[in-house]
Design a protein around this motif. Structure first.
Motif, PDB file in Angstrom:
ATOM      1  N   VAL A 123       0.862  -1.190   0.000  1.00 53.90           N
ATOM      2  CA  VAL A 123       0.000   0.000   0.000  1.00 53.90           C
ATOM      3  C   VAL A 123       0.895   1.235   0.000  1.00 53.90           C
ATOM      4  O   VAL A 123       1.687   1.435   0.927  1.00 53.90           O
ATOM      5  CB  VAL A 123      -0.936   0.030   1.220  1.00 53.90           C
ATOM      6  N   ALA A 124       0.778   2.046  -1.008  1.00 47.49           N
ATOM      7  CA  ALA A 124       1.631   3.225  -1.135  1.00 47.49           C
ATOM      8  C   ALA A 124       1.105   4.366  -0.269  1.00 47.49           C
ATOM      9  O   ALA A 124      -0.093   4.438   0.015  1.00 47.49           O
ATOM     10  CB  ALA A 124       1.681   3.676  -2.601  1.00 47.49           C
ATOM     11  N   PRO A 125       1.999   5.261   0.173  1.00 50.39           N
ATOM     12  CA  PRO A 125       1.532   6.453   0.887  1.00 50.39           C
ATOM     13  C   PRO A 125       0.489   7.201   0.054  1.00 50.39           C
ATOM     14  O   PRO A 125       0.652   7.370  -1.146  1.00 50.39           O
ATOM     15  CB  PRO A 125       2.810   7.274   1.068  1.00 50.39           C
ATOM     16  N   GLY A 126      -0.560   7.629   0.695  1.00 51.85           N
ATOM     17  CA  GLY A 126      -1.644   8.280  -0.025  1.00 51.85           C
ATOM     18  C   GLY A 126      -2.774   7.328  -0.362  1.00 51.85           C
ATOM     19  O   GLY A 126      -3.860   7.756  -0.744  1.00 51.85           O
ATOM     20  N   GLU A 127      -2.506   6.042  -0.216  1.00 52.22           N
ATOM     21  CA  GLU A 127      -3.526   5.032  -0.500  1.00 52.22           C
ATOM     22  C   GLU A 127      -4.094   4.407   0.774  1.00 52.22           C
ATOM     23  O   GLU A 127      -4.909   3.494   0.718  1.00 52.22           O
ATOM     24  CB  GLU A 127      -2.956   3.935  -1.389  1.00 52.22           C
ATOM     25  N   TYR A 128      -3.615   4.887   1.927  1.00 53.64           N
ATOM     26  CA  TYR A 128      -4.118   4.344   3.189  1.00 53.64           C
ATOM     27  C   TYR A 128      -5.603   4.668   3.332  1.00 53.64           C
ATOM     28  O   TYR A 128      -6.036   5.784   3.046  1.00 53.64           O
ATOM     29  CB  TYR A 128      -3.375   4.936   4.385  1.00 53.64           C
ATOM     30  N   ARG A 129      -6.361   3.718   3.803  1.00 52.15           N
ATOM     31  CA  ARG A 129      -7.784   3.932   4.039  1.00 52.15           C
ATOM     32  C   ARG A 129      -8.132   3.445   5.446  1.00 52.15           C
ATOM     33  O   ARG A 129      -7.803   2.328   5.827  1.00 52.15           O
ATOM     34  CB  ARG A 129      -8.640   3.170   3.005  1.00 52.15           C
ATOM     35  N   MET A 130      -8.808   4.298   6.199  1.00 50.71           N
ATOM     36  CA  MET A 130      -9.218   3.958   7.561  1.00 50.71           C
ATOM     37  C   MET A 130     -10.648   4.415   7.791  1.00 50.71           C
ATOM     38  O   MET A 130     -11.111   5.383   7.167  1.00 50.71           O
ATOM     39  CB  MET A 130      -8.312   4.654   8.593  1.00 50.71           C
ATOM     40  N   ARG A 131     -11.323   3.736   8.695  1.00 50.09           N
ATOM     41  CA  ARG A 131     -12.643   4.175   9.104  1.00 50.09           C
ATOM     42  C   ARG A 131     -12.501   5.435   9.950  1.00 50.09           C
ATOM     43  O   ARG A 131     -11.529   5.594  10.703  1.00 50.09           O
ATOM     44  CB  ARG A 131     -13.339   3.087   9.915  1.00 50.09           C
ATOM     45  N   GLN A 132     -13.468   6.332   9.842  1.00 51.43           N
ATOM     46  CA  GLN A 132     -13.406   7.585  10.586  1.00 51.43           C
ATOM     47  C   GLN A 132     -13.324   7.349  12.092  1.00 51.43           C
ATOM     48  O   GLN A 132     -12.669   8.090  12.825  1.00 51.43           O
ATOM     49  CB  GLN A 132     -14.624   8.450  10.262  1.00 51.43           C
ATOM     50  N   GLU A 133     -13.965   6.296  12.556  1.00 40.17           N
ATOM     51  CA  GLU A 133     -13.926   5.963  13.981  1.00 40.17           C
ATOM     52  C   GLU A 133     -12.494   5.696  14.438  1.00 40.17           C
ATOM     53  O   GLU A 133     -12.071   6.126  15.519  1.00 40.17           O
ATOM     54  CB  GLU A 133     -14.800   4.736  14.245  1.00 40.17           C
ATOM     55  N   ASP A 134     -11.726   4.995  13.597  1.00 42.14           N
ATOM     56  CA  ASP A 134     -10.329   4.718  13.936  1.00 42.14           C
ATOM     57  C   ASP A 134      -9.472   5.976  13.866  1.00 42.14           C
ATOM     58  O   ASP A 134      -8.549   6.161  14.664  1.00 42.14           O
ATOM     59  CB  ASP A 134      -9.762   3.650  12.996  1.00 42.14           C
ATOM     60  N   VAL A 135      -9.785   6.831  12.901  1.00 41.48           N
ATOM     61  CA  VAL A 135      -9.063   8.110  12.786  1.00 41.48           C
ATOM     62  C   VAL A 135      -9.279   8.939  14.043  1.00 41.48           C
ATOM     63  O   VAL A 135      -8.335   9.496  14.625  1.00 41.48           O
ATOM     64  CB  VAL A 135      -9.529   8.889  11.541  1.00 41.48           C
ATOM     65  N   ASN A 136     -10.531   9.038  14.483  1.00 38.42           N
ATOM     66  CA  ASN A 136     -10.852   9.847  15.659  1.00 38.42           C
ATOM     67  C   ASN A 136     -10.164   9.319  16.911  1.00 38.42           C
ATOM     68  O   ASN A 136      -9.684  10.082  17.750  1.00 38.42           O
ATOM     69  CB  ASN A 136     -12.368   9.868  15.881  1.00 38.42           C
ATOM     70  N   ARG A 137     -10.124   8.002  17.033  1.00 39.21           N
ATOM     71  CA  ARG A 137      -9.517   7.402  18.217  1.00 39.21           C
ATOM     72  C   ARG A 137      -8.025   7.710  18.270  1.00 39.21           C
ATOM     73  O   ARG A 137      -7.474   8.044  19.319  1.00 39.21           O
ATOM     74  CB  ARG A 137      -9.756   5.894  18.204  1.00 39.21           C
ATOM     75  N   SER A 138      -7.369   7.622  17.139  1.00 41.61           N
ATOM     76  CA  SER A 138      -5.932   7.911  17.073  1.00 41.61           C
ATOM     77  C   SER A 138      -5.660   9.399  17.259  1.00 41.61           C
ATOM     78  O   SER A 138      -4.658   9.798  17.850  1.00 41.61           O
ATOM     79  CB  SER A 138      -5.396   7.479  15.706  1.00 41.61           C
ATOM     80  N   GLN A 139      -6.559  10.223  16.724  1.00 41.56           N
ATOM     81  CA  GLN A 139      -6.351  11.669  16.737  1.00 41.56           C
ATOM     82  C   GLN A 139      -6.278  12.214  18.155  1.00 41.56           C
ATOM     83  O   GLN A 139      -5.549  13.171  18.424  1.00 41.56           O
ATOM     84  CB  GLN A 139      -7.488  12.374  15.979  1.00 41.56           C
ATOM     85  N   GLU A 140      -7.031  11.625  19.081  1.00 40.67           N
ATOM     86  CA  GLU A 140      -6.988  12.092  20.467  1.00 40.67           C
ATOM     87  C   GLU A 140      -5.568  12.016  21.013  1.00 40.67           C
ATOM     88  O   GLU A 140      -5.069  12.961  21.625  1.00 40.67           O
ATOM     89  CB  GLU A 140      -7.914  11.252  21.351  1.00 40.67           C
ATOM     90  N   PHE A 141      -4.893  10.895  20.762  1.00 41.37           N
ATOM     91  CA  PHE A 141      -3.552  10.718  21.306  1.00 41.37           C
ATOM     92  C   PHE A 141      -2.542  11.629  20.617  1.00 41.37           C
ATOM     93  O   PHE A 141      -1.523  11.997  21.207  1.00 41.37           O
ATOM     94  CB  PHE A 141      -3.127   9.251  21.170  1.00 41.37           C
ATOM     95  N   ARG A 142      -2.817  12.002  19.388  1.00 36.10           N
ATOM     96  CA  ARG A 142      -1.895  12.860  18.643  1.00 36.10           C
ATOM     97  C   ARG A 142      -1.995  14.332  19.058  1.00 36.10           C
ATOM     98  O   ARG A 142      -1.243  15.167  18.560  1.00 36.10           O
ATOM     99  CB  ARG A 142      -2.112  12.698  17.136  1.00 36.10           C
ATOM    100  N   LYS A 143      -2.918  14.642  19.948  1.00 40.81           N
ATOM    101  CA  LYS A 143      -2.992  16.000  20.500  1.00 40.81           C
ATOM    102  C   LYS A 143      -1.882  16.256  21.510  1.00 40.81           C
ATOM    103  O   LYS A 143      -1.676  17.397  21.924  1.00 40.81           O
ATOM    104  CB  LYS A 143      -4.349  16.231  21.170  1.00 40.81           C
ATOM    105  N   CYS A 144      -1.181  15.213  21.908  1.00 39.48           N
ATOM    106  CA  CYS A 144      -0.133  15.343  22.929  1.00 39.48           C
ATOM    107  C   CYS A 144       0.911  16.380  22.517  1.00 39.48           C
ATOM    108  O   CYS A 144       1.435  16.344  21.393  1.00 39.48           O
ATOM    109  CB  CYS A 144       0.541  13.991  23.151  1.00 39.48           C
TER     110      CYS A 144
END
Length: 255
Positions: A123-144
């Protein structure tokens, strides 16, 4: 409205030091960092304090205010009891360099010990696909913002220097948990077991989920509830759930 506030500020270095008393003028609406800057400008030009953005996003101005780990730039004078001295001390969990500046290199060493995200094969960069629920869950931790207040307040690090070799602290256990729950992380395919490393290399078992790390987080990340407890549950499932254990044996035999 201007009034005078009595401050007790720790002065010293690695060899030792103590609290020094200062009376500083404070204006309505100011934060503690404003008062520290005025103290530098008028009475103690050699006072060492680390800061950068003054907007609660760089994490540089971490210190302890009346014994509680806080950001100097995000703590308003109005929330403090100004009838008593305001005591400012360096982060207790880390070695003092000078005055309010501590050596936080422990945290950078622990960061380097966490294996990075492993891209999924094919899977090349730019082709990653994730469910929005997973994005939101990860995004919380990236606020650090890596202020390391959670590291400072964690009693495993704060009160037991000998634990630092085996324990990464809440900030980096949160990073391991984030990667372990990332749907695209292909670490397992390379032989890296993030659950095992969380327990064996990063000291997840030392954490007793007191939630003190969550309480001091300026970004309101639910470190304990959303990262550490779920990670502990996944590690426990791997070790004690008989169905999970049997499944791992079957998969291993099939390989």
């Amino acid at each position: 409205m201007t009034h005078t506030v009595h401050f007790r500020v720790w002065r010293g270095d690695a060899e030792g030091g103590g609290l020094a008393d200062f009376d500083v003028e404070v204006n309505e609406g100011e934060v503690v960092l404003d008062a520290i800057h005025r103290l530098q400008a008028t009475q103690a030009p050699d006072l060492a304090v680390r800061w950068n953005c003054k907007a609660g996003k760089c994490g540089s101005c971490s210190a302890e205010i009346n014994g509680r780990p806080r950001l100097l730039c995000m703590t308003r004078m109005s929330v403090l009891d100004l009838t008593a001295p305001v005591t400012i001390t360096p982060l207790r969990a880390f070695p003092v360099l000078r005055d309010l500046v501590t050596d936080v290199s422990f945290n950078y060493a622990k960061a380097r010990e966490v294996p990075a995200f492993v891209p999924p094969p094919g899977v090349a960069p730019g082709e990653y696909r994730m469910r929005q629920e997973d994005v939101n869950r990860s995004q919380e931790f990236r606020k650090c913002i890596e202020c390391f207040l959670c590291q400072d307040v964690c009693h495993v690090v704060r009160d037991h220097e000998e634990n630092k070799t085996a324990f990464s602290g809440p900030r980096f256990l949160m990073r391991v948990a984030e990667l372990d729950m990332h749907p695209l992380d292909a670490a397992a395919e390379t032989g890296l077991d993030r659950k095992s490393t969380a327990q064996e290399e990063h000291g997840l078992g030392y954490c007793n989920i007191t939630k003190c790390c969550t309480e001091v987080c300026p970004e309101n990340i639910k470190i304990t509830d959303n990262a550490l407890i779920p990670m502990k549950e996944r590690v426990a499932d791997r070790k004690y759930d008989p169905l999970v254990w049997l499944g791992s044996k079957i998969r291993r035999r099939g390989a």
